[in-house]
Design a protein around this motif. Structure first.
Motif, PDB file in Angstrom:
ATOM      1  N   THR A 166      -0.664   8.916   5.396  1.00 44.58           N
ATOM      2  CA  THR A 166      -0.054   7.589   5.486  1.00 44.58           C
ATOM      3  C   THR A 166      -0.117   6.869   4.142  1.00 44.58           C
ATOM      4  O   THR A 166       0.841   6.217   3.716  1.00 44.58           O
ATOM      5  CB  THR A 166      -0.775   6.758   6.569  1.00 44.58           C
ATOM      6  N   ALA A 167      -1.255   7.008   3.449  1.00 46.11           N
ATOM      7  CA  ALA A 167      -1.386   6.371   2.126  1.00 46.11           C
ATOM      8  C   ALA A 167      -0.397   6.956   1.125  1.00 46.11           C
ATOM      9  O   ALA A 167       0.103   6.242   0.242  1.00 46.11           O
ATOM     10  CB  ALA A 167      -2.814   6.525   1.616  1.00 46.11           C
ATOM     11  N   LEU A 168      -0.090   8.256   1.248  1.00 46.95           N
ATOM     12  CA  LEU A 168       0.858   8.869   0.316  1.00 46.95           C
ATOM     13  C   LEU A 168       2.234   8.219   0.414  1.00 46.95           C
ATOM     14  O   LEU A 168       2.956   8.119  -0.582  1.00 46.95           O
ATOM     15  CB  LEU A 168       0.978  10.374   0.606  1.00 46.95           C
ATOM     16  N   CYS A 169       2.612   7.782   1.586  1.00 47.87           N
ATOM     17  CA  CYS A 169       3.928   7.158   1.783  1.00 47.87           C
ATOM     18  C   CYS A 169       4.026   5.791   1.133  1.00 47.87           C
ATOM     19  O   CYS A 169       5.102   5.171   1.147  1.00 47.87           O
ATOM     20  CB  CYS A 169       4.239   7.060   3.276  1.00 47.87           C
ATOM     21  N   LEU A 170       2.937   5.301   0.574  1.00 45.66           N
ATOM     22  CA  LEU A 170       2.936   4.018  -0.139  1.00 45.66           C
ATOM     23  C   LEU A 170       3.000   4.229  -1.651  1.00 45.66           C
ATOM     24  O   LEU A 170       2.569   3.377  -2.420  1.00 45.66           O
ATOM     25  CB  LEU A 170       1.672   3.231   0.217  1.00 45.66           C
ATOM     26  N   VAL A 171       3.571   5.334  -2.087  1.00 44.68           N
ATOM     27  CA  VAL A 171       3.637   5.640  -3.515  1.00 44.68           C
ATOM     28  C   VAL A 171       4.428   4.585  -4.290  1.00 44.68           C
ATOM     29  O   VAL A 171       4.121   4.257  -5.431  1.00 44.68           O
ATOM     30  CB  VAL A 171       4.247   7.052  -3.724  1.00 44.68           C
ATOM     31  N   GLY A 172       5.480   4.026  -3.705  1.00 47.18           N
ATOM     32  CA  GLY A 172       6.224   2.942  -4.342  1.00 47.18           C
ATOM     33  C   GLY A 172       7.260   3.420  -5.340  1.00 47.18           C
ATOM     34  O   GLY A 172       7.382   4.610  -5.642  1.00 47.18           O
ATOM     35  N   ALA A 173       8.029   2.461  -5.876  1.00 46.49           N
ATOM     36  CA  ALA A 173       9.101   2.748  -6.829  1.00 46.49           C
ATOM     37  C   ALA A 173       8.532   2.944  -8.227  1.00 46.49           C
ATOM     38  O   ALA A 173       7.497   2.385  -8.574  1.00 46.49           O
ATOM     39  CB  ALA A 173      10.125   1.612  -6.840  1.00 46.49           C
ATOM     40  N   ILE A 174       9.249   3.727  -9.020  1.00 46.48           N
ATOM     41  CA  ILE A 174       8.894   3.943 -10.423  1.00 46.48           C
ATOM     42  C   ILE A 174      10.072   3.503 -11.280  1.00 46.48           C
ATOM     43  O   ILE A 174      11.208   3.909 -11.047  1.00 46.48           O
ATOM     44  CB  ILE A 174       8.587   5.429 -10.712  1.00 46.48           C
ATOM     45  N   GLY A 175       9.812   2.635 -12.260  1.00 39.77           N
ATOM     46  CA  GLY A 175      10.866   2.251 -13.190  1.00 39.77           C
ATOM     47  C   GLY A 175      11.604   0.981 -12.849  1.00 39.77           C
ATOM     48  O   GLY A 175      12.559   0.624 -13.538  1.00 39.77           O
ATOM     49  N   GLY A 176      11.234   0.267 -11.793  1.00 43.81           N
ATOM     50  CA  GLY A 176      11.860  -1.008 -11.505  1.00 43.81           C
ATOM     51  C   GLY A 176      13.186  -0.929 -10.775  1.00 43.81           C
ATOM     52  O   GLY A 176      13.833  -1.957 -10.557  1.00 43.81           O
ATOM     53  N   ALA A 199       2.580   9.263 -10.624  1.00 45.61           N
ATOM     54  CA  ALA A 199       3.080   9.330  -9.251  1.00 45.61           C
ATOM     55  C   ALA A 199       3.034  10.772  -8.745  1.00 45.61           C
ATOM     56  O   ALA A 199       2.644  11.033  -7.588  1.00 45.61           O
ATOM     57  CB  ALA A 199       4.501   8.784  -9.177  1.00 45.61           C
ATOM     58  N   GLY A 200       3.427  11.719  -9.599  1.00 44.17           N
ATOM     59  CA  GLY A 200       3.341  13.125  -9.215  1.00 44.17           C
ATOM     60  C   GLY A 200       1.904  13.558  -8.981  1.00 44.17           C
ATOM     61  O   GLY A 200       1.610  14.307  -8.031  1.00 44.17           O
ATOM     62  N   LEU A 201       0.995  13.087  -9.841  1.00 38.37           N
ATOM     63  CA  LEU A 201      -0.422  13.402  -9.668  1.00 38.37           C
ATOM     64  C   LEU A 201      -0.955  12.816  -8.365  1.00 38.37           C
ATOM     65  O   LEU A 201      -1.754  13.446  -7.660  1.00 38.37           O
ATOM     66  CB  LEU A 201      -1.215  12.850 -10.862  1.00 38.37           C
ATOM     67  N   TYR A 202      -0.499  11.613  -8.029  1.00 40.71           N
ATOM     68  CA  TYR A 202      -0.927  10.960  -6.783  1.00 40.71           C
ATOM     69  C   TYR A 202      -0.501  11.784  -5.571  1.00 40.71           C
ATOM     70  O   TYR A 202      -1.301  12.005  -4.651  1.00 40.71           O
ATOM     71  CB  TYR A 202      -0.313   9.561  -6.730  1.00 40.71           C
ATOM     72  N   LEU A 203       0.745  12.248  -5.569  1.00 41.21           N
ATOM     73  CA  LEU A 203       1.217  13.030  -4.429  1.00 41.21           C
ATOM     74  C   LEU A 203       0.536  14.394  -4.369  1.00 41.21           C
ATOM     75  O   LEU A 203       0.158  14.860  -3.281  1.00 41.21           O
ATOM     76  CB  LEU A 203       2.735  13.218  -4.521  1.00 41.21           C
ATOM     77  N   LEU A 204       0.364  15.048  -5.521  1.00 43.79           N
ATOM     78  CA  LEU A 204      -0.268  16.362  -5.543  1.00 43.79           C
ATOM     79  C   LEU A 204      -1.735  16.278  -5.120  1.00 43.79           C
ATOM     80  O   LEU A 204      -2.205  17.035  -4.254  1.00 43.79           O
ATOM     81  CB  LEU A 204      -0.150  16.968  -6.939  1.00 43.79           C
ATOM     82  N   GLY A 205      -2.478  15.350  -5.750  1.00 41.76           N
ATOM     83  CA  GLY A 205      -3.887  15.189  -5.387  1.00 41.76           C
ATOM     84  C   GLY A 205      -4.044  14.734  -3.955  1.00 41.76           C
ATOM     85  O   GLY A 205      -4.934  15.222  -3.221  1.00 41.76           O
ATOM     86  N   GLY A 206      -3.173  13.802  -3.523  1.00 43.34           N
ATOM     87  CA  GLY A 206      -3.246  13.328  -2.144  1.00 43.34           C
ATOM     88  C   GLY A 206      -2.968  14.429  -1.149  1.00 43.34           C
ATOM     89  O   GLY A 206      -3.584  14.491  -0.067  1.00 43.34           O
ATOM     90  N   ALA A 207      -2.017  15.333  -1.489  1.00 47.06           N
ATOM     91  CA  ALA A 207      -1.719  16.454  -0.591  1.00 47.06           C
ATOM     92  C   ALA A 207      -2.932  17.353  -0.425  1.00 47.06           C
ATOM     93  O   ALA A 207      -3.247  17.818   0.685  1.00 47.06           O
ATOM     94  CB  ALA A 207      -0.522  17.237  -1.132  1.00 47.06           C
ATOM     95  N   VAL A 208      -3.625  17.631  -1.526  1.00 46.62           N
ATOM     96  CA  VAL A 208      -4.836  18.479  -1.459  1.00 46.62           C
ATOM     97  C   VAL A 208      -5.897  17.819  -0.576  1.00 46.62           C
ATOM     98  O   VAL A 208      -6.508  18.465   0.294  1.00 46.62           O
ATOM     99  CB  VAL A 208      -5.383  18.730  -2.877  1.00 46.62           C
ATOM    100  N   PHE A 209      -6.117  16.516  -0.781  1.00 47.18           N
ATOM    101  CA  PHE A 209      -7.106  15.797   0.030  1.00 47.18           C
ATOM    102  C   PHE A 209      -6.686  15.758   1.503  1.00 47.18           C
ATOM    103  O   PHE A 209      -7.516  15.865   2.405  1.00 47.18           O
ATOM    104  CB  PHE A 209      -7.290  14.372  -0.494  1.00 47.18           C
ATOM    105  N   SER A 210      -5.375  15.597   1.732  1.00 48.23           N
ATOM    106  CA  SER A 210      -4.885  15.523   3.106  1.00 48.23           C
ATOM    107  C   SER A 210      -5.077  16.846   3.841  1.00 48.23           C
ATOM    108  O   SER A 210      -5.388  16.872   5.038  1.00 48.23           O
ATOM    109  CB  SER A 210      -3.401  15.139   3.101  1.00 48.23           C
ATOM    110  N   VAL A 211      -4.894  17.956   3.130  1.00 52.82           N
ATOM    111  CA  VAL A 211      -5.149  19.282   3.727  1.00 52.82           C
ATOM    112  C   VAL A 211      -6.638  19.445   4.028  1.00 52.82           C
ATOM    113  O   VAL A 211      -7.033  19.998   5.070  1.00 52.82           O
ATOM    114  CB  VAL A 211      -4.660  20.394   2.776  1.00 52.82           C
TER     115      VAL A 211
END
Length: 410
Positions: free
Chosen positions: A130-140, A92-104
């Motif tokens: 917008t896709a980053l905001c769909l990261v979802g819950a972690i751990g149930g 999830a952290g990788l998704y937000l970090l990588g997504g932020a770079v792509f978004s910039v």
């Protein structure tokens, strides 16, 4: 309710029919399902956004730049698939970090190749945000969905603003990320409230059942005491009242027997500290949970008030031994500080579930020399005609132990 498992290794089942998952487990499945849906939408939406960018480039006669400009969208789509495959804090952290770079990168690349697209507004530039905001819950847990969505929204807004600033364009982040984040937070908040209310109601029901059990026990003692008084003391007093003169030897002998009986017996519960759930299995499960209080894993117990008062001793011991082995696995391998032990019964079947939100495992990939799951859990349960089902994935592990109640001592 039909038994449903989280993603991961398939269930192992032998013999007995299934029992529906309890509400705490079902709530985790609902949260996991919502998060999975979000990640699928994020992956598909990113690829569709790439197609929209290509269409916009065609409109301004800049199609030659398409391979470079669609790369960020494909990249975030791949990250979404990775998060879908293994939803952990790390991915999830990788998704937000990588997504932020792509978004910039998106507004910088688009406006460098086709400056005239700035007039289209923020729609093309905030697709990844917008896709980053769909990261979802972690751990149930629904609350984690709220927290991750809030973090994703902050990252999304910042990345779009930075990208537009670097491209020397007007900073307009648009409403897309805000709308998606608001809907996600509202959904997870609703689920979090529902989970909390369910836990509170379960606690109230457990306390009420225990209180009612205590009232019934006291009432039973009162009835037994009244029966003793009626059958001995009152009868003896009536016998004495009807006698004239000295008591006959036989009457005196009966009175003496009654006095000895009263002196040697009691109407009190021989085990006043017996399990308030009314079953020896319930008391043993509570004691088992208490044993782990110094292990670093807190074990929450629920459902024991629904257990039968009696079951076959051999089945009970097998269930306890397997539950202990499953909890040992949680302590040693799950990497979490909390587990749930949920008991229940339906018909002639008694079940115990051990649920944790730690790191899962693939049951079919457990090495042959690891005997904990196969011998201490599965084999022990199968020997008494029961079954074991295992659901495991990145959100945690659920082990369901089911045995036939049978007949026997408490």
């Amino acid at each position: 309710m039909t038994a449903v498992g989280v993603r991961g290794a398939g269930p192992r089942r032998v013999g007995l029919r299934t029992i529906g998952l309890p509400r705490p487990v079902a709530a985790r499945v609902v949260v996991t399902g919502l998060a999975t849906t979000q990640r699928v939408v994020a992956a598909i939406g990113s690829l569709l956004a790439a197609a929209i960018v290509v269409d916009a480039l065609v409109a301004v006669d800049a199609l030659a730049a398409a391979p470079l400009l669609v790369t960020p969208f494909i990249g975030v789509g791949m990250l979404a698939l990775v998060l879908l495959w293994r939803p952990t804090v790390l991915t999830a952290g990788l998704y937000l970090l990588g997504g932020a770079v792509f978004s910039v990168a998106v507004p910088v690349l688009i406006l460098d190749s086709a400056p005239e697209l700035e007039s289209t507004g923020p729609y093309l530039f905030n697709r990844i945000a917008t896709a980053l905001c769909l990261v979802g819950a972690i751990g149930g847990r629904a609350l984690s969905g709220v927290l991750w969505t809030a973090l994703a929204f902050i990252v999304a807004q910042a990345s779009v603003s930075i990208g537009l600033t670097l491209a020397e364009a007007t900073v307009r982040t648009g409403l897309g990320p805000l709308i998606v984040a608001t809907i996600a937070v509202a959904a997870y908040t609703t689920l979090a409230i529902a989970q909390r209310q369910t836990e509170r109601r379960l606690a109230v029901l457990t306390a009420t059942a225990a209180e009612q059990s205590e009232v019934d026990r006291r009432r039973s003692l009162e009835l037994r005491a009244a029966a003793v008084v009626h059958d001995t003391i009152l009868a003896d007093l009536a016998l004495i009242a009807r006698s004239r003169g000295p008591l006959e030897p036989r009457t005196a002998e009966v009175l003496d027997e009654h006095l000895q009986t009263l002196a040697s017996t009691t109407v009190a519960d021989p085990e006043p500290a017996a399990p308030r759930s009314g079953s020896a299995l319930g008391a043993a499960l509570l004691e088992l949970a208490r044993e782990y209080q110094w292990s670093g894993v807190r074990v929450d117990v629920s459902g024991i008030e629904l257990l039968p008062e009696s079951m076959a001793s051999r089945a009970r011991h097998a269930l306890l031994g397997a539950a202990r082995a499953a909890l040992d696995n949680v302590v040693e391998h799950a990497g979490t500080d909390r587990a749930e032990l949920v008991a229940g019964a339906r018909g002639d079947a008694v079940s115990v579930l051990i649920v944790d939100d730690g790191r899962g495992f693939a049951a079919d990939e457990v090495a042959e020399d690891r005997l904990g799951l196969r011998t201490s859990v599965t084999q022990r349960i199968e020997q008494v005609g029961g079954s074991v089902r295992v659901w495991s994935g990145p959100e945690g592990t659920t082990v369901m132990l089911t045995v036939p109640r049978g007949e026997g001592a408490r």
